[in-house]
Design a protein around this motif. Sequence first.
Motif, PDB file in Angstrom:
ATOM      1  N   LEU A 150    -110.858  33.394   5.323  1.00  0.00           N
ATOM      2  CA  LEU A 150    -112.167  33.669   5.915  1.00  0.00           C
ATOM      3  C   LEU A 150    -112.528  35.142   5.776  1.00  0.00           C
ATOM      4  CD1 LEU A 150    -112.048  31.566   9.203  1.00  0.00           C
ATOM      5  CD2 LEU A 150    -113.449  31.160   7.199  1.00  0.00           C
ATOM      6  N   ALA A 207    -113.691  35.668   2.311  1.00  0.00           N
ATOM      7  CA  ALA A 207    -115.039  35.124   2.118  1.00  0.00           C
ATOM      8  C   ALA A 207    -116.076  36.044   2.747  1.00  0.00           C
ATOM      9  CB  ALA A 207    -115.126  33.732   2.732  1.00  0.00           C
ATOM     10  N   LEU A 211    -118.759  37.432   0.356  1.00  0.00           N
ATOM     11  CA  LEU A 211    -120.048  36.749   0.435  1.00  0.00           C
ATOM     12  C   LEU A 211    -120.921  37.205   1.605  1.00  0.00           C
ATOM     13  CD1 LEU A 211    -118.751  33.115  -0.226  1.00  0.00           C
ATOM     14  CD2 LEU A 211    -119.849  34.635  -1.869  1.00  0.00           C
ATOM     15  N   ILE A 243    -120.914  36.419   4.765  1.00  0.00           N
ATOM     16  CA  ILE A 243    -121.385  35.246   5.505  1.00  0.00           C
ATOM     17  C   ILE A 243    -121.941  35.631   6.862  1.00  0.00           C
ATOM     18  CG2 ILE A 243    -120.697  33.025   6.445  1.00  0.00           C
ATOM     19  CD1 ILE A 243    -120.412  33.359   3.422  1.00  0.00           C
ATOM     20  N   GLY A 244    -121.187  36.469   7.562  1.00  0.00           N
ATOM     21  CA  GLY A 244    -121.641  36.882   8.889  1.00  0.00           C
ATOM     22  C   GLY A 244    -120.843  36.322  10.039  1.00  0.00           C
ATOM     23  N   ILE A 245    -119.774  35.544   9.769  1.00  0.00           N
ATOM     24  CA  ILE A 245    -119.027  35.007  10.910  1.00  0.00           C
ATOM     25  C   ILE A 245    -118.368  36.095  11.720  1.00  0.00           C
ATOM     26  CG2 ILE A 245    -118.358  32.582  10.701  1.00  0.00           C
ATOM     27  CD1 ILE A 245    -116.064  33.665   8.904  1.00  0.00           C
ATOM     28  N   PRO A 300    -121.643  40.931  13.932  1.00  0.00           N
ATOM     29  CA  PRO A 300    -122.582  40.676  15.030  1.00  0.00           C
ATOM     30  C   PRO A 300    -124.040  40.716  14.601  1.00  0.00           C
ATOM     31  CG  PRO A 300    -121.010  42.391  15.621  1.00  0.00           C
ATOM     32  CD  PRO A 300    -120.782  42.086  14.195  1.00  0.00           C
ATOM     33  N   ALA A 301    -124.339  41.539  13.614  1.00  0.00           N
ATOM     34  CA  ALA A 301    -125.728  41.631  13.174  1.00  0.00           C
ATOM     35  C   ALA A 301    -126.219  40.321  12.584  1.00  0.00           C
ATOM     36  CB  ALA A 301    -125.875  42.748  12.142  1.00  0.00           C
ATOM     37  N   LEU A 302    -125.301  39.498  12.110  1.00  0.00           N
ATOM     38  CA  LEU A 302    -125.685  38.202  11.538  1.00  0.00           C
ATOM     39  C   LEU A 302    -125.308  37.066  12.473  1.00  0.00           C
ATOM     40  CD1 LEU A 302    -124.633  38.820   7.834  1.00  0.00           C
ATOM     41  CD2 LEU A 302    -126.946  38.676   8.725  1.00  0.00           C
ATOM     42  N   GLY A 303    -125.022  37.387  13.701  1.00  0.00           N
ATOM     43  CA  GLY A 303    -124.712  36.342  14.669  1.00  0.00           C
ATOM     44  C   GLY A 303    -123.234  36.043  14.825  1.00  0.00           C
ATOM     45  N   GLY A 304    -122.410  36.775  14.072  1.00  0.00           N
ATOM     46  CA  GLY A 304    -120.989  36.504  14.149  1.00  0.00           C
ATOM     47  C   GLY A 304    -120.304  37.341  15.215  1.00  0.00           C
ATOM     48  N   ASP A 305    -118.977  37.297  15.206  1.00  0.00           N
ATOM     49  CA  ASP A 305    -118.224  37.962  16.258  1.00  0.00           C
ATOM     50  C   ASP A 305    -116.921  38.515  15.681  1.00  0.00           C
ATOM     51  OD1 ASP A 305    -116.528  36.807  19.268  1.00  0.00           O
ATOM     52  OD2 ASP A 305    -117.191  38.809  18.652  1.00  0.00           O
ATOM     53  N   LEU A 321    -114.478  39.437  17.233  1.00  0.00           N
ATOM     54  CA  LEU A 321    -113.365  38.887  18.004  1.00  0.00           C
ATOM     55  C   LEU A 321    -112.956  37.505  17.531  1.00  0.00           C
ATOM     56  CD1 LEU A 321    -113.444  41.318  19.847  1.00  0.00           C
ATOM     57  CD2 LEU A 321    -113.118  39.752  21.748  1.00  0.00           C
ATOM     58  N   LEU A 322    -113.850  36.843  16.814  1.00  0.00           N
ATOM     59  CA  LEU A 322    -113.460  35.556  16.231  1.00  0.00           C
ATOM     60  C   LEU A 322    -112.270  35.777  15.311  1.00  0.00           C
ATOM     61  CD1 LEU A 322    -114.608  32.632  16.211  1.00  0.00           C
ATOM     62  CD2 LEU A 322    -115.655  33.203  14.043  1.00  0.00           C
ATOM     63  N   LEU A 363    -108.289  34.452  15.957  1.00  0.00           N
ATOM     64  CA  LEU A 363    -107.568  33.701  14.931  1.00  0.00           C
ATOM     65  C   LEU A 363    -106.344  34.471  14.456  1.00  0.00           C
ATOM     66  CD1 LEU A 363    -110.548  32.288  12.870  1.00  0.00           C
ATOM     67  CD2 LEU A 363    -108.866  30.961  14.141  1.00  0.00           C
TER      68      LEU A 363
END
Lengths: 215, 112, 541
Positions: free
Chosen positions: C222, C225, C229, C231-233, C236-241, C243-244, C248
Amino acid sequence: MSEAMHAAQFDSAAQQEEAATLGIWVFLATELMFFGPLFFGYYYGRSHFPDGFAAASRHTEVMLGTINTAVLLTSSMLMAIAGEARKANATRLATRMLLLVAALGIAFLVIKGIEYRHEWQERLFPGAGFFFPEHQHAAAARMFYFLYFGMTGLHALHLTIGIVMVLVFALGLSRGARRFANAERIEVAALYWHFVDAVWIFLYPILYLVGRSSG
Amino acid sequence: MTNLESHAYRRIVLVWIALMALLLLTFGSAYLKLGAWNNAINLGIAAVKALLVAVFFMHLRSASTMLRIVAVIALLMLALLFGLSHTDYATRTMQRVPWQTPPKSQNAEGGG
Amino acid sequence: MHARVSDIAIPDYLNEDWSLKSWLTTHDHKRIAWLYMVSITVFFFVGGAAATLIRLELATPQGDLVSADTYNRLFTAHGVIMVWMFLIPSIPSVLGNFLMPMMIGARDLAFPRLNLASWYIYVLGGLFTLGALAAGGIDTGWTFYTPFSTMFSNSNVILAITGVFILGFSSILTGLNFIVTVHKMRAPGMTWFRLPLFVWANYATSIILVLATPVLAMTLALLAAERLLHIGIFDPALGGDPLLFQHLFWFYSHPAVYIMVLPAMGVASEIIPCFARKRVFGYRFMAYAILGIASIGFLVWGHHMFVSGQSVYASMVFSLLSFLVAIPSAIKVFNWTATLYKGRITFSAPMLYALGFVGLFTIGGLTGLILASLALDVHLTDTYFVIAHFHYIMVGGSVMAYLGGIHFWWPKMTGRMYPEMWGRIAALMIFFGFNLTFFPQYLLGYEGMPRRYHAYPPEFQVLNILSSAGASILAIGYLLPLGYLLWSLFYGKRAEANPWHATGLEWQTSSPPPKHNFERTPTVLRDAYQYDPQTGTEAPQ
């Protein structure tokens, strides 16, 4: 059948078979843990962006996805029959079933390929060219489609490995290689196949069926 | 084909029929406006399908306790990952402390 | 070690074929153990070289030896190599591979070819990681935190994490092999509660290996990726975190530290009863404690994220759970101590290592409790206190246990005795050098010196100099065994089957053992550790 053969480190064929079965189950546990973070990412995205994920899911090809689910479930049935047949020494039936399983697996991949092509053309593949018509959900949709391609892609990779395994055993069995394609190994391949099916059983609703009743 | 084998094949086909029925059910119900129940129903049906595959096709029905534990342990581990992380996501905005980053104003900030 | 003409060449697993091809295509778990030993030793010294440069830089307050950027690459290299290429494989893949089948009375592991594949995968992963280093290294720290690793770092992130990804599969396959072996290949009479604690320890470690490592693999994927890419996961600016990623990453990496310490505990539990001539105190509690550590170890990962932005309530939960994991560890320390009580103690080299392990692990563990306290961790996190804590466990604990195990089982593995005096000198030097290196770091952390900085305020210099001085002694301490163990292969006294008069099944076969370990599968008659402290004699299993 003469006294069953087993590898040197084992004391009996029964011990070897038990070891093989436990081994493949432990391996499947690791595979589920491997998929885990993708499901976790999905869980994060879906709980933070429920509307965005719903909007994104509506752009998946639900008919093809549903057909594919039926294809895989059927292939699992045939695989189960193949396993029983091989155990009962019905090798011709087992061979036919294994070939059908492989054929259904290939059918799944073809349908998936068609879906991917549509999604690529609609610019839903994550990366620089990503575009989502409902702008307010673009970020969430990008996340959704990353997980969609990631999860279905990883699934397809595993399915491909399964197809190769099944074909190898089918061809071996058709040529009379009964020790190579023995019941224990077919069982191991079958457990792997069913696992791949089980993963898809969960991927289908979370990717294809979100938000179908709204929007 | 012996009696035993035909029983085995019959059971397999019956399980398949059940799986197909559940598939139709999950697909159909997705189009009904059931709010939060849509999700619950779909996941529930998926769980039942997976259970049918595991118990009947993967022979957990007749497997040792050890194999059953192995079959289920990864699910438990993932439940742990999701569950304990959820304690974080569910309570992020409660009792904020100075070293946490301030919340964003856009809809990126969810509520668990 | 060629057989001399005058010797009667009894075939053993070493002398039956010396060709390189026989080594590289072997299915024998004992030879695979050697393959691992050689590779991890090479990587240990590469990681040690990085540490040497770090301690040289830190001898002076100014960042005058290397640039800040190079320093970042050095500590990242040190961490990545030591964790994944040395510590995690060390005891399981070397000692575990060699001993597990013998300890349970089996001829080999359940899947010997998979075992060899594990080694090749390990080498491939190691080469990728070294390749990343050769290409200039990576500067993210061994924890690869986002968003730095995904958005800002200009180093060879993808290459390095590919290496770690591959290494993960080697661990997973080893763990799988051990689990199936312990379940299915125990000799008649070898019930679960007669197993040596070394087997229990490696078994629990294997459970962690197979359940946690795949999560790391996918997390790194991840990360790649996200980096490639966007992705933004994790953004934070793309809605991700971010801390995610951390949830993990630490879901694996905390259990990973138990992968590193549980086998060490297993080694200690073999050495201490033997050199105290006394059965392990509270065998069942020791076994349950091993399982307890492995289980609770999966519940505490958030204690690495107390100041990362994790919710305070979650942090409190993780803090409490982290206190709980200390309980089984403490039980083990009490039981080792009780085993020593009224024993007939010999301070052989392995025993010195094992005793050092118990003491240093205890100190490291106690400081772990300090760090588990949320209110204290807020001040101590990212300081040298944390560095001292984990080095006490991983180096003072695991590395010492590894060396103790190597010395203890050296006669079995090679048919030779190492020189005992040098063994003791090295053990004491390592113990002294280790404490001089790392105890000052507790003080530095308490005083507020941050980690991962190549320069520091001048008031910290004295403690840093002490630490660097200790490191030089430690380095010599590590080089000594390299020297005398190699020497012993050619000139060491020939060992008998059971030179320590120990009780395990592995000692019931010749030193070195024959290829298939036992002429016939043994039948186990007794519990483990049947040492009699009155007479000093033992009853083998």
